[in-house]
Design a protein around this motif. Structure first.
Motif, PDB file in Angstrom:
ATOM      1  N   GLN A 254       0.827  -1.209   0.000  1.00 59.75           N
ATOM      2  CA  GLN A 254       0.000   0.000   0.000  1.00 59.75           C
ATOM      3  C   GLN A 254       0.862   1.259   0.000  1.00 59.75           C
ATOM      4  OE1 GLN A 254      -2.352   1.305   3.512  1.00 59.75           O
ATOM      5  NE2 GLN A 254      -4.132   1.196   2.167  1.00 59.75           N
ATOM      6  N   LEU A 255       1.949   1.254   0.774  1.00 54.76           N
ATOM      7  CA  LEU A 255       2.851   2.405   0.815  1.00 54.76           C
ATOM      8  C   LEU A 255       3.510   2.629  -0.537  1.00 54.76           C
ATOM      9  CD1 LEU A 255       4.480   1.777   4.317  1.00 54.76           C
ATOM     10  CD2 LEU A 255       2.734   3.482   3.745  1.00 54.76           C
ATOM     11  N   ASP A 256       3.915   1.549  -1.191  1.00 56.45           N
ATOM     12  CA  ASP A 256       4.512   1.668  -2.521  1.00 56.45           C
ATOM     13  C   ASP A 256       3.497   2.235  -3.524  1.00 56.45           C
ATOM     14  OD1 ASP A 256       6.986   0.731  -1.719  1.00 56.45           O
ATOM     15  OD2 ASP A 256       6.587  -1.348  -2.307  1.00 56.45           O
ATOM     16  N   ARG A 257       2.246   1.819  -3.421  1.00 56.83           N
ATOM     17  CA  ARG A 257       1.208   2.357  -4.305  1.00 56.83           C
ATOM     18  C   ARG A 257       1.031   3.853  -4.070  1.00 56.83           C
ATOM     19  NH1 ARG A 257      -1.838  -1.999  -2.617  1.00 56.83           N
ATOM     20  NH2 ARG A 257      -3.333  -0.668  -1.519  1.00 56.83           N
ATOM     21  N   ALA A 258       1.030   4.237  -2.802  1.00 57.75           N
ATOM     22  CA  ALA A 258       0.861   5.652  -2.480  1.00 57.75           C
ATOM     23  C   ALA A 258       1.990   6.476  -3.074  1.00 57.75           C
ATOM     24  CB  ALA A 258       0.796   5.838  -0.961  1.00 57.75           C
ATOM     25  N   ILE A 259       3.217   6.009  -2.899  1.00 59.44           N
ATOM     26  CA  ILE A 259       4.370   6.733  -3.446  1.00 59.44           C
ATOM     27  C   ILE A 259       4.264   6.839  -4.964  1.00 59.44           C
ATOM     28  CG2 ILE A 259       6.863   6.603  -3.808  1.00 59.44           C
ATOM     29  CD1 ILE A 259       7.058   5.390  -0.969  1.00 59.44           C
ATOM     30  N   SER A 260       3.930   5.753  -5.617  1.00 57.76           N
ATOM     31  CA  SER A 260       3.823   5.746  -7.074  1.00 57.76           C
ATOM     32  C   SER A 260       2.728   6.692  -7.551  1.00 57.76           C
ATOM     33  CB  SER A 260       3.541   4.325  -7.565  1.00 57.76           C
ATOM     34  OG  SER A 260       3.350   4.301  -8.959  1.00 57.76           O
ATOM     35  N   ASP A 261       1.566   6.653  -6.895  1.00 55.47           N
ATOM     36  CA  ASP A 261       0.433   7.484  -7.316  1.00 55.47           C
ATOM     37  C   ASP A 261       0.701   8.968  -7.080  1.00 55.47           C
ATOM     38  OD1 ASP A 261      -0.885   5.205  -8.069  1.00 55.47           O
ATOM     39  OD2 ASP A 261      -2.228   5.148  -6.328  1.00 55.47           O
ATOM     40  N   TYR A 262       1.240   9.296  -5.916  1.00 53.63           N
ATOM     41  CA  TYR A 262       1.517  10.704  -5.627  1.00 53.63           C
ATOM     42  C   TYR A 262       2.629  11.253  -6.511  1.00 53.63           C
ATOM     43  CZ  TYR A 262      -1.478  10.648  -1.456  1.00 53.63           C
ATOM     44  OH  TYR A 262      -2.557  10.568  -0.607  1.00 53.63           O
ATOM     45  N   GLN A 263       3.658  10.423  -6.784  1.00 53.02           N
ATOM     46  CA  GLN A 263       4.744  10.869  -7.658  1.00 53.02           C
ATOM     47  C   GLN A 263       4.231  11.111  -9.067  1.00 53.02           C
ATOM     48  OE1 GLN A 263       8.178  11.457  -6.693  1.00 53.02           O
ATOM     49  NE2 GLN A 263       7.869  12.577  -8.607  1.00 53.02           N
ATOM     50  N   ALA A 264       3.354  10.243  -9.562  1.00 52.54           N
ATOM     51  CA  ALA A 264       2.791  10.427 -10.894  1.00 52.54           C
ATOM     52  C   ALA A 264       1.975  11.712 -10.971  1.00 52.54           C
ATOM     53  CB  ALA A 264       1.925   9.222 -11.266  1.00 52.54           C
ATOM     54  N   GLN A 265       1.229  12.011  -9.911  1.00 53.32           N
ATOM     55  CA  GLN A 265       0.432  13.240  -9.906  1.00 53.32           C
ATOM     56  C   GLN A 265       1.334  14.485  -9.853  1.00 53.32           C
ATOM     57  OE1 GLN A 265      -3.094  13.368 -10.164  1.00 53.32           O
ATOM     58  NE2 GLN A 265      -2.501  15.482 -10.622  1.00 53.32           N
ATOM     59  N   LEU A 266       2.410  14.399  -9.049  1.00 54.10           N
ATOM     60  CA  LEU A 266       3.351  15.513  -8.976  1.00 54.10           C
ATOM     61  C   LEU A 266       4.025  15.741 -10.331  1.00 54.10           C
ATOM     62  CD1 LEU A 266       4.867  17.666  -7.351  1.00 54.10           C
ATOM     63  CD2 LEU A 266       6.496  15.876  -6.671  1.00 54.10           C
ATOM     64  N   ASP A 267       4.417  14.664 -10.992  1.00 53.68           N
ATOM     65  CA  ASP A 267       5.049  14.784 -12.306  1.00 53.68           C
ATOM     66  C   ASP A 267       4.077  15.422 -13.306  1.00 53.68           C
ATOM     67  OD1 ASP A 267       7.286  13.574 -11.271  1.00 53.68           O
ATOM     68  OD2 ASP A 267       6.832  11.592 -12.095  1.00 53.68           O
ATOM     69  N   LEU A 268       2.806  15.036 -13.229  1.00 53.61           N
ATOM     70  CA  LEU A 268       1.805  15.569 -14.140  1.00 53.61           C
ATOM     71  C   LEU A 268       1.616  17.069 -13.931  1.00 53.61           C
ATOM     72  CD1 LEU A 268      -0.337  14.922 -16.313  1.00 53.61           C
ATOM     73  CD2 LEU A 268      -1.951  14.493 -14.453  1.00 53.61           C
ATOM     74  N   LEU A 269       1.541  17.495 -12.662  1.00 51.49           N
ATOM     75  CA  LEU A 269       1.328  18.908 -12.370  1.00 51.49           C
ATOM     76  C   LEU A 269       2.567  19.750 -12.656  1.00 51.49           C
ATOM     77  CD1 LEU A 269      -0.664  18.780  -8.998  1.00 51.49           C
ATOM     78  CD2 LEU A 269      -1.561  19.098 -11.303  1.00 51.49           C
TER      79      LEU A 269
END
Length: 235
Positions: A218-233
């Motif tokens: 779950q922690l790895d998913r959170a990191i991946s999802d938040y990093q993808a959103q940061l990269d997008l923004l």
């Protein structure tokens, strides 16, 4: 007393009218008192497990919102009890009731929502939740989704140099709940969004290093999802 930015935003998200609103973990009752003034509920319920806080709150409510027999006047009840055991059976309603849970962690918020929703299901009652966890929103959002809840509204706000996610959810909500939110990022990128994502990523990178094996996916998913959103923004 003047409401904080966090409580002001929560107040603005309550449009009503509701027959019953439950202000849970209400502390000093500021939000519930503001909603009494707004007159968006037939009965406002204040719930907390700390006796001293509730005794003080009872006195203030008696002073500023005296109860009478006029059905048009704001009504209120004080409950000193475990939020997970709300006495919904004593307050039946043909329309959805609103339960507000703010100021506690995402894990506890999820446990309370699960218990209250199970009670409402057993009674055949409809419940809406207005939530403002202080942390662990990723875990909370995943749990809300497994409960079959959907959202009406979600907001990212700043108060006293902290960021908060506000969620209005229910089984009859309009949109699926996602792990990092959708509407939070739907507007043009802002420094608030970027700072919040960076802070979350720093937190999760620290947590994952000391996490137990069963927590890591779950922690790895959170990191991946938040990093993808940061990269997008950031593009």
């Amino acid at each position: 007393m003047k409401l904080s930015q966090r409580l002001s935003h929560l107040q603005a998200m309550v449009d009503g009218p509701y027959q019953h609103i439950w202000d849970c973990c209400c502390d000093h009752g500021l939000l519930g008192a503001a909603l009494l003034n707004k007159q968006v509920a037939s009965t406002m319920h204040f719930v907390d497990i700390v006796p001293g806080i509730m005794q003080t709150l009872q006195g203030k409510l008696e002073r500023f919102f005296p109860l009478n027999q006029d059905a048009t006047s704001p009504q209120w009840r004080v409950h000193c009890m475990d939020v997970a055991k709300l006495p919904l059976a004593n307050y039946p309603s043909e329309t959805p009731q609103l339960v507000i849970i703010a100021g506690v962690g995402g894990e506890l918020t999820g446990e309370l929502v699960s218990a209250i929703q199970a009670s409402a299901d057993a009674l055949g009652q409809s419940i809406e939740f207005l939530l403002c966890p202080v942390h662990h929103t990723y875990q909370l959002r995943e749990r809300l989704d497994t409960l079959g809840l959907r959202y009406f509204d979600e907001r990212l706000i700043s108060d006293n140099q902290r960021c908060y996610e506000l969620l209005h959810v229910a089984r009859h909500g309009k949109q699926p709940i996602t792990a990092i939110g959708d509407r939070l990022w739907s507007q043009a990128p802002s420094e608030l969004q970027l700072a919040y994502l960076r802070r979350l990523l720093k937190h999760y990178h620290q947590v994952v290093r000391g996490s137990q094996l069963d927590q890591k996916p779950q922690l790895d998913r959170a990191i991946s999802d938040y990093q993808a959103q940061l990269d997008l923004l950031s593009t």
